[in-house]
Scaffold this motif. Structure first.
Motif, short mmCIF file in Angstrom:
data_model
loop_
_atom_site.label_atom_id
_atom_site.label_comp_id
_atom_site.label_asym_id
_atom_site.label_seq_id
_atom_site.Cartn_x
_atom_site.Cartn_y
_atom_site.Cartn_z
N VAL A 194 38.62 -27.33 19.58
CA VAL A 194 37.48 -27.92 18.12
C VAL A 194 36.22 -27.98 19.37
O VAL A 194 35.13 -27.32 18.53
N GLN A 195 36.31 -27.44 20.46
CA GLN A 195 35.32 -26.46 21.05
C GLN A 195 34.90 -25.41 20.80
O GLN A 195 33.89 -25.55 20.67
N SER A 196 35.64 -24.20 20.09
CA SER A 196 35.14 -23.00 19.59
C SER A 196 35.02 -22.99 18.84
O SER A 196 34.16 -22.23 18.27
N MET A 197 35.36 -23.93 17.71
CA MET A 197 34.57 -24.24 16.72
C MET A 197 33.48 -24.18 16.27
O MET A 197 32.78 -23.36 15.18
N ALA A 198 33.39 -25.70 16.67
CA ALA A 198 31.48 -25.67 16.71
C ALA A 198 30.66 -24.89 17.34
O ALA A 198 30.06 -24.45 16.76
N LEU A 199 31.22 -24.36 18.34
CA LEU A 199 30.21 -23.62 19.20
C LEU A 199 29.99 -21.69 17.82
O LEU A 199 29.06 -21.69 18.19
N LEU A 200 31.32 -21.35 16.95
CA LEU A 200 31.22 -20.49 16.49
C LEU A 200 30.68 -20.58 15.59
O LEU A 200 29.13 -19.80 15.00
N HIS A 201 29.71 -21.58 14.51
CA HIS A 201 29.69 -22.06 13.67
C HIS A 201 27.95 -22.04 13.88
O HIS A 201 27.43 -21.43 13.71
N ASP A 202 27.55 -22.60 15.23
CA ASP A 202 26.60 -22.95 15.72
C ASP A 202 25.95 -21.35 16.32
O ASP A 202 24.55 -21.20 15.91
N HIS A 203 26.41 -20.78 16.94
CA HIS A 203 26.47 -19.16 17.47
C HIS A 203 26.16 -18.89 16.22
O HIS A 203 25.29 -17.61 15.86
N LEU A 204 27.22 -18.69 15.31
CA LEU A 204 26.93 -17.26 14.10
C LEU A 204 26.00 -18.15 13.07
O LEU A 204 25.49 -17.08 12.05
N PHE A 205 25.47 -19.35 12.53
CA PHE A 205 24.94 -19.31 11.63
C PHE A 205 23.32 -20.29 12.73
O PHE A 205 21.94 -20.80 11.89
N ASP A 206 23.46 -19.80 13.43
CA ASP A 206 21.81 -20.37 14.57
C ASP A 206 21.70 -21.35 14.40
O ASP A 206 20.41 -22.18 13.63
N SER A 207 22.65 -22.93 14.86
CA SER A 207 22.44 -23.96 14.49
C SER A 207 22.63 -24.61 15.66
O SER A 207 22.98 -24.42 16.71
N ALA B 64 33.45 -39.72 21.11
CA ALA B 64 32.79 -39.03 21.07
C ALA B 64 31.90 -38.43 21.99
O ALA B 64 31.65 -38.15 22.51
N TYR B 65 32.03 -36.74 21.09
CA TYR B 65 31.46 -36.04 21.69
C TYR B 65 30.39 -34.87 20.91
O TYR B 65 30.28 -34.88 20.37
N ASP B 66 30.68 -34.09 21.54
CA ASP B 66 29.41 -32.84 21.29
C ASP B 66 29.55 -31.56 21.52
O ASP B 66 30.57 -31.19 22.55
N ARG B 67 28.64 -30.36 21.11
CA ARG B 67 29.31 -29.10 21.66
C ARG B 67 28.85 -29.04 22.98
O ARG B 67 30.11 -27.98 24.26
N ASP B 68 28.31 -29.51 24.13
CA ASP B 68 27.90 -28.81 25.05
C ASP B 68 28.54 -30.50 26.17
O ASP B 68 29.45 -29.91 27.03
N SER B 69 29.00 -31.60 25.86
CA SER B 69 29.46 -32.35 26.26
C SER B 69 30.98 -31.99 26.76
O SER B 69 31.71 -32.16 27.53
#
Length: 510
Positions: free
Chosen positions: A126-139, A165-170
């Protein structure tokens, strides 16, 4: 410029990933393996995560100017990995009672939250997928509080809603402190069991978070990990990757069989940050697993069926898929071609709604002696992953990230479902893309391109022939079959694709 085009098989794998991502919630058609309870290596979480990884590798190394092809699919895969059918196995696994934690069962309790303790084999994906998304798509999509929320409520049982409830940072912070508290050995999968393999995706996540925030967590974790494992050794006495360390006794479980998946999975992922070590051991390790076949084909030695506590283990080991992915990351073209040739000859390649996959087959060896067993992780994902990957694909993703200038280039920012993209890259300021409309899935056959209409005068050539000019909101088209294929909408250019592949080239007039 030498053209780099995806093959029909490669675009077929991408479409299969997209098709699976579009299935209705809790429709896991084609994805159920022979195990029960989602607690083996063919579980939904692994299929969803490695589809996302394959999309990332393809975007970075093959189609860097097509974010609109990959981003919606990746978002749907993240939505799916948050579904309770994917993570509710943890409610039971968290209580222990397995071979390596049976003695702890009285001290453990049922845990609904699938990331709060242990279970790195879910939380890190979950962590790496969310961070991949935000890194690759400047999001910053997954920086929003609660953007990674796991919830379950049933009308029939269980009381109040369970919501985590979480987000990429938490989530990144939570996994990091679990690493620190365990002396950087890693976070456990099942209680008491720290697998080398399952901590590699978390390291990828730390690196991606560092790229987004400017931190240095990945370097710190790797240094600590190296020191923590130095007392035990990454390899067993036979030169294969140690499989797991037991937290309470600090006992190492080696790769006893040895099992192909252990070396292949670990080597594929660890190559991100430890390339020289992985490559030095690869030739000797892989040679223990390969079985030559006719006409240059290669199979993977079938695993012995394990018996534990008087029971035969029924689970997917995914050996063939992992060795194929490993060969692709190592750039071992001979082995990769041999394995893919075996799959195409003996493992029933199947096209469905324009997508290519290899359907599940529980028979291990056919009457002619050839390996035919196929699990859903290998057949849906890993063979496609290997075909789409490049040599050092994960290493390049980890070590050669895009800078901000990449996101300023022209790009395909929206791609209709029925469009196959076999080329999308910017070279010396020129956008090159090859597109084809498929009749096998619904869609309008359109592609949206950003970064052109608002930047002066551009020329569009179709198959090398100048066809239109774009100047702000004005389009002038030459007579011919593509006279109506290009439109301007605000600062975007819209292309309509044909049923046959065509090469579209945009360049800016100086």
């Amino acid at each position: 410029m030498a053209e780099r085009l995806l093959t029909a098989a490669q675009t077929g794998h991408l479409r299969h990933f997209d098709n699976l991502s579009r299935q209705l919630p809790n429709d896991w058609s084609l994805m159920q393996g022979k195990g029960t309870g989602q607690d083996d290596f063919g579980g939904y979480r692994f299929q969803l995560a490695y589809m996302a990884y394959a999309l990332a590798l393809t975007h970075v190394h093959r189609l860097p100017a097509a974010p609109g092809l990959f981003q919606p699919t990746m978002q749907r895969l993240i939505d799916k990995i948050l579904l309770p059918e994917v993570w509710m196995y943890w409610r039971d696994s968290s209580r222990g009672g397995a071979v390596f934690n049976a003695h702890l069962a009285d001290s453990l309790h049922e845990e609904w939250n699938p990331v709060v303790r242990d279970n790195i084999m879910y939380s890190a994906y979950v962590q790496s997928m969310a961070l991949l998304h935000d890194h690759l798509f400047d999001s910053d999509r997954y920086a929003d509080p609660g953007s990674l929320t796991m919830r379950h409520w049933s009308f029939f049982w269980g009381g109040e809603e369970k919501r985590f409830a979480y987000d990429r940072d938490s989530l990144n912070e939570h996994i990091y402190w679990q690493m620190v508290q365990n002396g950087y050995l890693g976070v456990a999968c099942e209680p008491n069991c720290v697998f080398q393999i399952c901590n590699q995706p978390a390291i990828l996540g730390f690196r991606l978070h560092d790229l987004l925030t400017g931190g240095m967590r990945a370097e710190e974790v790797i240094a600590g990990y190296e020191q923590a494992w130095a007392d035990f050794g990454r390899l067993d006495d036979a030169g294969h990757y140690n499989q797991v360390i037991l937290q309470d006794s600090k006992t190492i479980e080696p790769n006893r069989a040895p099992s192909p998946w252990v070396d292949a999975w670990c080597g594929t992922l660890m190559n991100m940050w430890n390339r020289d070590f992985v490559r030095a051991n690869y030739p000797r390790q892989v040679s223990d697993f390969l079985v030559p076949g006719p006409d240059g084909t290669l199979a993977v030695r079938p695993a012995n069926r394990q018996e534990v506590m008087g029971q035969r283990v029924i689970a997917d080991n995914c050996d063939f898929g992992w060795v194929t992915a490993w060969a692709s990351e190592m750039g071992d073209e001979r082995t990769l071609k041999g394995l893919l040739a075996h799959a195409d000859r003996f493992m029933n390649p199947t096209w469905r709604d324009g997508g290519l996959y290899y359907p599940r087959n529980d028979t291990v060896v056919a009457s002619d002696g050839h390996l035919v067993e196929m699990d859903p992780l290998s057949g849906n994902v890993l063979i496609g992953y290997a075909r789409l990957n490049v040599s050092d694909g994960l290493w390049g993703l980890y070590n050669r990230p895009w800078g901000q200038e990449h996101f300023d280039e022209p790009a395909l920012t929206a791609v209709d479902r029925d469009v196959d993209v076999s080329q999308a890259e910017v070279v010396d300021g020129v956008l090159h893309t090859r597109l084809r409309r498929s009749q096998e899935v619904p869609g309008d056959g359109t592609v949206i391109i950003n970064g052109i209409a608002a930047r002066g005068r551009w020329t569009l050539a179709v198959d090398g022939r100048p066809t239109a000019s774009v100047d702000g909101t004005t389009v002038q088209c030459e007579p011919g079959p593509f006279a109506d294929a290009v439109r301007v909408r605000g600062e975007q250019v819209m292309l309509r694709c044909a049923d046959t592949p065509h090469r579209f080239t945009f360049w800016q007039e100086r």
